[in-house]
Write an enzyme that holds these catalytic residues in place. Structure first.
Site, PDB file in Angstrom:
ATOM      1  N   PRO A   7       0.856  -1.194   0.000  1.00 44.87           N
ATOM      2  CA  PRO A   7       0.000   0.000   0.000  1.00 44.87           C
ATOM      3  C   PRO A   7       0.887   1.237   0.000  1.00 44.87           C
ATOM      4  CG  PRO A   7      -0.029  -1.092   2.177  1.00 44.87           C
ATOM      5  CD  PRO A   7       0.818  -1.935   1.263  1.00 44.87           C
ATOM      6  N   CYS A  57       1.989   3.192   9.853  1.00 44.98           N
ATOM      7  CA  CYS A  57       2.165   4.527   9.280  1.00 44.98           C
ATOM      8  C   CYS A  57       2.865   5.450  10.282  1.00 44.98           C
ATOM      9  CB  CYS A  57       0.819   5.131   8.865  1.00 44.98           C
ATOM     10  SG  CYS A  57       1.040   6.788   8.191  1.00 44.98           S
ATOM     11  N   LYS A 110      -0.379  -4.989   8.840  1.00 51.26           N
ATOM     12  CA  LYS A 110       0.941  -4.546   8.387  1.00 51.26           C
ATOM     13  C   LYS A 110       1.525  -3.648   9.468  1.00 51.26           C
ATOM     14  CE  LYS A 110       3.261  -2.271   4.508  1.00 51.26           C
ATOM     15  NZ  LYS A 110       3.506  -0.894   4.933  1.00 51.26           N
ATOM     16  N   ASP A 133      13.107  -2.090   1.635  1.00 52.83           N
ATOM     17  CA  ASP A 133      14.341  -1.895   0.849  1.00 52.83           C
ATOM     18  C   ASP A 133      14.590  -2.958  -0.210  1.00 52.83           C
ATOM     19  OD1 ASP A 133      14.632   0.186   2.605  1.00 52.83           O
ATOM     20  OD2 ASP A 133      16.223  -0.752   3.782  1.00 52.83           O
ATOM     21  N   GLY A 156       7.549  -1.852  -2.202  1.00 55.08           N
ATOM     22  CA  GLY A 156       6.802  -0.594  -2.262  1.00 55.08           C
ATOM     23  C   GLY A 156       7.458   0.411  -3.182  1.00 55.08           C
ATOM     24  N   ARG A 157       8.541   1.047  -2.690  1.00 55.88           N
ATOM     25  CA  ARG A 157       9.177   2.103  -3.480  1.00 55.88           C
ATOM     26  C   ARG A 157       9.873   1.541  -4.715  1.00 55.88           C
ATOM     27  NH1 ARG A 157      12.514   4.313   1.402  1.00 55.88           N
ATOM     28  NH2 ARG A 157      12.458   2.069   1.764  1.00 55.88           N
TER      29      ARG A 157
HETATM   30  C1  LIG Z   1       4.852   7.416  -0.519  1.00 57.04           C
HETATM   31  C2  LIG Z   1       4.591   6.278   0.432  1.00 57.04           C
HETATM   32  C3  LIG Z   1       3.291   6.006   0.837  1.00 57.04           C
HETATM   33  C4  LIG Z   1       3.038   4.941   1.712  1.00 57.04           C
HETATM   34  N1  LIG Z   1       1.747   4.667   2.074  1.00 57.04           N
HETATM   35  C5  LIG Z   1       1.487   3.590   2.876  1.00 57.04           C
HETATM   36  C6  LIG Z   1       0.152   3.217   3.195  1.00 57.04           C
HETATM   37  O1  LIG Z   1      -0.829   3.839   2.756  1.00 57.04           O
HETATM   38  N2  LIG Z   1      -0.019   2.140   4.016  1.00 57.04           N
HETATM   39  C7  LIG Z   1       1.047   1.413   4.505  1.00 57.04           C
HETATM   40  O2  LIG Z   1       0.843   0.436   5.227  1.00 57.04           O
HETATM   41  N3  LIG Z   1       2.306   1.735   4.187  1.00 57.04           N
HETATM   42  C8  LIG Z   1       2.548   2.792   3.389  1.00 57.04           C
HETATM   43  N4  LIG Z   1       3.835   3.070   3.036  1.00 57.04           N
HETATM   44  C9  LIG Z   1       4.927   2.159   3.461  1.00 57.04           C
HETATM   45  C10 LIG Z   1       5.162   1.087   2.385  1.00 57.04           C
HETATM   46  O3  LIG Z   1       4.022   0.281   2.213  1.00 57.04           O
HETATM   47  C11 LIG Z   1       6.357   0.179   2.753  1.00 57.04           C
HETATM   48  O4  LIG Z   1       6.107  -0.465   3.976  1.00 57.04           O
HETATM   49  C12 LIG Z   1       7.646   0.962   2.871  1.00 57.04           C
HETATM   50  O5  LIG Z   1       7.796   1.878   1.814  1.00 57.04           O
HETATM   51  C13 LIG Z   1       8.867   0.028   2.933  1.00 57.04           C
HETATM   52  O6  LIG Z   1       8.911  -0.790   1.795  1.00 57.04           O
HETATM   53  P1  LIG Z   1       9.875  -0.430   0.526  1.00 57.04           P
HETATM   54  O7  LIG Z   1      11.252  -0.253   1.073  1.00 57.04           O
HETATM   55  O8  LIG Z   1       9.714  -1.584  -0.399  1.00 57.04           O
HETATM   56  O9  LIG Z   1       9.359   0.859  -0.039  1.00 57.04           O
HETATM   57  C14 LIG Z   1       4.100   4.148   2.201  1.00 57.04           C
HETATM   58  C15 LIG Z   1       5.412   4.439   1.796  1.00 57.04           C
HETATM   59  C16 LIG Z   1       5.669   5.480   0.915  1.00 57.04           C
HETATM   60  C17 LIG Z   1       7.088   5.747   0.489  1.00 57.04           C
END
Ligand SMILES: Cc1cc2nc3c(=O)[nH]c(=O)nc-3n(C[C@H](O)[C@H](O)[C@H](O)COP(=O)(O)O)c2cc1C
Length: 353
Positions: free
Chosen positions: A22, A108, A147, A211, A233-234
């Site tokens: 998300p 969050c 989560k 990451d 995510g990112r």
């Molecule tokens: C722009 C942005 C928006 C996010 N929105 C949510 C969200 O709505 N709900 C949630 O559980 N995590 C949210 N996250 C966290 C991501 O789901 C994820 O846990 C986090 O980015 C780490 O994973 P990654 O390193 O693959 O990005 C958000 C992260 C980013 C950068």
């Protein structure tokens, strides 16, 4: 250790163990469909939804936040909040609208959310967090997942201690982002701590998150933590082909060639067209601006393109500008795009504590 290639959450069979996270402002139907068509995604989520907005049907963007399609499947709807009854009622509403899975946000970090006890704020009150999970689970027949982050801060990494109670509450799976709330997005996701969470689970799958930007990082997450699946995510924002590449690698298939410039432009164009459908032409032209720097960077487009495209307010002109990207001569080095948004850290400066 062998890496699991399948995952079941309640009655849902995921075709791959690669989940799309998300992401508020990014993980909408328009982008999800683009990712799903490239392949590799086993489950995706909506961004976090406010239960009271859902119940009062009042958020202006609710229609687009809830939008989905047959192809956008399986999909989890994520909700956040502090009131168990409101969250449970929102889950019932989502189920009645056809949702197949609901996720509760306990991670969050944003002050406006966690400061009021929601999101990662729930990690300061594990008893209440579990009570909320139990109330939501009891209210619906579909699987409920959670989560969470590791804890509020490094001194209070409570996630692994919450796992047995969340299992007993009936939660069907957990995703763990390997950082605390106070870390925001600094440092690295802590794989040792994720492993602790994995090892605390007796019955339910734990999904490792944080990451993962390459097939190698995905493998490391699996092998170092023993997780049942991974969430990205990112990574896909910067490389929509990431899930495909991870999934290929997990199956032992040869690496696909990197996307060509034409494929990038085509992806951007189709992404924009889906945004027009989702948000109206005018809305799409404005909302697409946040994607422009990322696409232009990948295409090695010059600064002039950025300046021109960021001024466009009309959908037909935006589409034309994207089409023109098929023709541009790439720079030799990635451009420095000052206006590039940083989706890496939704914690505003100064919110760290
Ligand atoms: C722009 C942005 C928006 C996010 N929105 C949510 C969200 O709505 N709900 C949630 O559980 N995590 C949210 N996250 C966290 C991501 O789901 C994820 O846990 C986090 O980015 C780490 O994973 P990654 O390193 O693959 O990005 C958000 C992260 C980013 C950068």
């Amino acid at each position: 250790m062998s890496i699991p290639l399948k995952l079941t959450i309640g009655p849902i069979d995921l075709q791959t163990p690669v989940l799309f996270a998300p992401l508020a402002g990014y993980s909408d139907l328009a982008f999800r469909l683009g990712l799903r068509r490239l392949g590799g995604i086993g489950l995706a989520y909506t961004e976090m939804l406010s239960p009271s907005s859902l119940l009062m049907n009042k958020a202006k963007r609710l229609h687009s936040l809830l939008a989905t399609s047959d192809e956008d499947n399986p999909l989890g709807y994520q909700i956040y909040g502090t009131n168990a009854e409101t969250l449970a009622r929102a889950a019932v509403l989502l189920e009645s609208r056809g949702a197949k899975l609901v996720d509760i946000n306990m991670g969050c970090p944003q002050r406006k959310i966690s400061g009021h006890g929601a999101g990662a704020g729930l990690l300061r009150n594990p008893t209440e967090a579990v009570r909320i999970a139990e109330a939501v689970v009891k209210s619906v027949a579909i699987p409920v997942t959670v989560k969470l982050r590791l804890g509020w801060d490094l001194q209070n990494r409570v996630a692994h201690t919450m796992v047995p109670a969340l299992e007993d509450a009936g939660v069907a799976a957990l995703t763990i982002h390997g950082r605390t709330r106070c870390q925001g997005y600094t440092g690295k996701a802590d794989l040792d701590e994720i492993r602790k969470v994995v090892q605390s689970a007796r019955r339910i799958p734990v999904i490792g998150n944080g990451d993962i930007t390459s097939p190698a990082a995905a493998r490391t997450m699996f092998t170092e933590t023993g997780c049942a699946a991974i969430m990205i995510g990112r990574g896909p924002l910067k490389n929509p082909w990431l899930a495909r590449d991870i999934w290929n690698d997990l199956q032992g298939h040869p690496t696909a060639p990197p996307p060509t410039r034409e494929e990038w432009v085509q992806f951007a164009l189709e992404h924009f067209d889906r945004m027009v459908e989702l948000y109206t032409p005018k809305g799409a032209a404005l909302l697409f601006r946040k994607w422009i720097p990322q696409y232009l960077r990948r295409l090695l487009a010059g600064r002039q393109h950025l300046v021109t495209m960021m001024m466009i307010q009309d959908a037909a002109l935006m589409r034309q500008a994207i089409e023109e990207l098929f023709e541009i001569r790439p720079l030799e080095a990635p451009p420095r795009l000052e206006a590039e948004p940083e989706p890496d850290d939704p914690l505003a400066p100064g919110e760290e504590n």
